[in-house]
Design an enzyme around this catalytic site. Sequence first.
Site, PDB file in Angstrom:
ATOM      1  N   ASP A  17       0.819  -1.225   0.000  1.00 30.63           N
ATOM      2  CA  ASP A  17       0.000   0.000   0.000  1.00 30.63           C
ATOM      3  C   ASP A  17       0.852   1.274   0.000  1.00 30.63           C
ATOM      4  O   ASP A  17       0.317   2.372  -0.051  1.00 30.63           O
ATOM      5  CB  ASP A  17      -0.993   0.003   1.175  1.00 30.63           C
ATOM      6  CG  ASP A  17      -0.354  -0.241   2.529  1.00 30.63           C
ATOM      7  OD1 ASP A  17       0.635  -0.986   2.603  1.00 30.63           O
ATOM      8  OD2 ASP A  17      -0.850   0.330   3.524  1.00 30.63           O
ATOM      9  N   HIS A  18       2.172   1.119   0.036  1.00 29.51           N
ATOM     10  CA  HIS A  18       3.081   2.285   0.004  1.00 29.51           C
ATOM     11  C   HIS A  18       3.968   2.304  -1.241  1.00 29.51           C
ATOM     12  O   HIS A  18       4.632   3.300  -1.489  1.00 29.51           O
ATOM     13  CB  HIS A  18       3.940   2.322   1.273  1.00 29.51           C
ATOM     14  CG  HIS A  18       3.113   2.429   2.512  1.00 29.51           C
ATOM     15  ND1 HIS A  18       2.951   3.603   3.213  1.00 29.51           N
ATOM     16  CD2 HIS A  18       2.335   1.507   3.132  1.00 29.51           C
ATOM     17  CE1 HIS A  18       2.128   3.400   4.235  1.00 29.51           C
ATOM     18  NE2 HIS A  18       1.739   2.132   4.202  1.00 29.51           N
TER      19      HIS A  18
HETATM   20 ZN    ZN Z   1       0.408   0.810   5.180  1.00 33.14          ZN
HETATM   21 ZN    ZN Z   2       2.917  -1.320   6.524  1.00 35.34          ZN
END
Ligand code: ZN
Ligand code: ZN
Length: 309
Positions: free
Chosen positions: A66-67
Amino acid sequence: MSFELTILGSSAALPTSQRFPTAHLLHAGERFFLIDCGEGTQIRMRQYGINPSRIHHILISHLHGDHVFGLFGLLSTLGMLGRRVPLNLYGPQALEEYVEFYMRFFGPLPFDLVIEFPSEHKEFIFESDKLSISAIPLRHRAPSFGYLFREKQKPLNVRKEQIDVYGLGIADLVSIKRGEDFRTASGTIVPNKELTLPPFSQRSYAYLSDTSYDPGLAERVKGVDLLFHEATFSKIDKKLAAQTQHSTAAEAADLAKLAGVKKLLIGHFSSRYKDPSILEDEAKEIFKNTSGVKDGDIYSVPLERLSGE
Ligand SMILES: [Zn+2]
Ligand SMILES: [Zn+2]
């Protein structure tokens, strides 16, 4: 000169129709810094009128999807746009392998990627004459860093009327702008404070994501203008936050209070909360000046002169 943060993604691991995974863009020190690059980051840039070619620095907190899932798409786009100037990447060691994987299957790129890793020996991971960035180790399931951006002190402005009063020349002005006192021909010392306007504040932004609650971080982000702290969970899911090494909204607010920051931003909300305003309310009970961020939000810190003591 602007000091402006744009939220490109405010969700945690699962994107929703309203929220993309984490990405922030900071325009400071006349540069654009992309901080994390969740899936859809380049789409948000298009939607918000941000030209990706203007980004020269990308800081990655850690190698969770998610990054970073947006990084491959962004690299590919930058190549197709004909980029030739180097792109600077910062983040944990594993970032090198991640980029190698890209190169193996989708490379080469028509520009250089310069990768820098935070180390205990380096005070700053990036430094220009206008801004410095330090990396802050976080407590998470993967090696993870937060980043602190702080403006450097700008040269002082000399009071125009004093130039005539003391007949100040170029060399005098240079030393006075540096903060030195002035000595007249007769040997009288004129204190710098009488010759200059009050200095400008050094604006700052700290980005802390993802992390367990760590009160030790307060010292690192003390008094910043803007603190982003992840708030994946509500305090009712405190156990889950501890298990997954994330924070609750209440914990983010506890840290903001402890650090005496000016404003707290919370995000990286778990998609389990249909209405994340409950997380904002939870934080506000502890730290009033809190905003729960949404994709597209812009937070500006104005340039102000510090009032005299
Ligand atoms: Zn995250
Ligand atoms: Zn994380």
